[in-house]
Scaffold this active site. Sequence first.
Site, PDB file in Angstrom:
ATOM      1  N   GLU A   1      -6.032  -0.479  -6.631  1.00  0.00           N
ATOM      2  CA  GLU A   1      -5.138   0.558  -7.130  1.00  0.00           C
ATOM      3  C   GLU A   1      -4.003  -0.125  -7.891  1.00  0.00           C
ATOM      4  OE1 GLU A   1      -3.607   4.706  -5.107  1.00  0.00           O
ATOM      5  OE2 GLU A   1      -3.354   2.869  -3.968  1.00  0.00           O
TER       6      GLU A   1
ATOM      7  N   SER B   1       0.810  -1.212   0.000  1.00  0.00           N
ATOM      8  CA  SER B   1       0.000   0.000   0.000  1.00  0.00           C
ATOM      9  C   SER B   1       0.844   1.263   0.000  1.00  0.00           C
ATOM     10  CB  SER B   1      -0.922  -0.002   1.230  1.00  0.00           C
ATOM     11  OG  SER B   1      -0.167  -0.185   2.414  1.00  0.00           O
TER      12      SER B   1
ATOM     13  N   ASN C   1      -2.899   6.226  -0.039  1.00  0.00           N
ATOM     14  CA  ASN C   1      -2.310   6.464   1.271  1.00  0.00           C
ATOM     15  C   ASN C   1      -1.550   7.776   1.367  1.00  0.00           C
ATOM     16  OD1 ASN C   1      -3.198   4.337   2.951  1.00  0.00           O
ATOM     17  ND2 ASN C   1      -1.973   2.930   1.750  1.00  0.00           N
TER      18      ASN C   1
ATOM     19  N   HIS D   1      -2.936  -3.072  -5.462  1.00  0.00           N
ATOM     20  CA  HIS D   1      -3.271  -2.714  -4.087  1.00  0.00           C
ATOM     21  C   HIS D   1      -4.767  -2.902  -3.852  1.00  0.00           C
ATOM     22  CE1 HIS D   1      -3.737   0.686  -0.903  1.00  0.00           C
ATOM     23  NE2 HIS D   1      -3.760  -0.507  -0.347  1.00  0.00           N
TER      24      HIS D   1
END
Length: 307
Positions: free
Chosen positions: A174, A128, A212, A162
């Site tokens: 992602e 991530s 993130n 992700h």
Amino acid sequence: MTIYGHGIRTLGVLGSGQMGLGIAYVAALRAKVPVLLHDRSSAQIQKGLALMDRLLEKDVAKGKIKAEEAKEARDRVSVVPPEKGMSGLQDVDMVIEAVSESLPLKQAIFGSLAADLPPSTILASNTSSISITKIAASTIPEGHSASSKEGLQSPSRVVGLHFFNPVPVMKLVELISGLQTSQETMERAKAFAMACGKEVTSSQDVPGFVSNALLMPFINEAIMCLEKGIATRDDIDKTLKLGMNHPMGPLQLADFIGLDTCLAIQQTLYQGTGDSKYRPSILLERMVDAQWLGKKSGKGFYDYSDA
């Protein structure tokens, strides 16, 4: 432009924790491909399979799937025992790694995968926040340069996929390309994620990617508000839930993600950019020191001992 199907006849999943198990679940149920699940812990594998059984039973009980579909999905998942190692994934067309957010660990894993698996196997990471380019570079065979045929070929099959937690529920994947990732690898990985029933967004290979890079400073700022006594835990979360219509507050969300994971991502963001806005809060560091990791440990910002 060439359009590729995913061509994944068998999937390998490395790691049978919450994320790895969730990926195996959607691959078996939605993409309907055989899954080989590998973990270095036999106990974790059994725990993960028990979770899969509960998830399938719940979906049947809610009428989301038929009992026959649940059985077929469960039958598609096989275990590669710890003692067999990653060489037990020889016959897969793609491996998705879902282990802890540690660059040295992922580099060691991808180096082994590249050496043990056929050159046609796609090597995907569920990271991530960690650089896909760095992970891909670890697949260059020893004694070869990055510009050699072998040094170009192996990293070209590494990609970031992700998934979001909980994987069976969250609709997003992602997709991240390293500098070395080939267009074919990107298109096949995207097609596979879509076959798993997911929507796909793309991000450049920057620390934290899109998700993130936005989420972790938000969570970290909420922790700093608590640390400074600006507001209570409950008032912080209630403000975001009722004032911004978030499904859960940032402190509760941090507990669900895992405070150790939040800290690891914050450290990756901070080290990767040198920007002070990504510096982890002291309270987050101390809670991880105390092993108060959130829901998975029974205690975080909230108490889950009776959950």
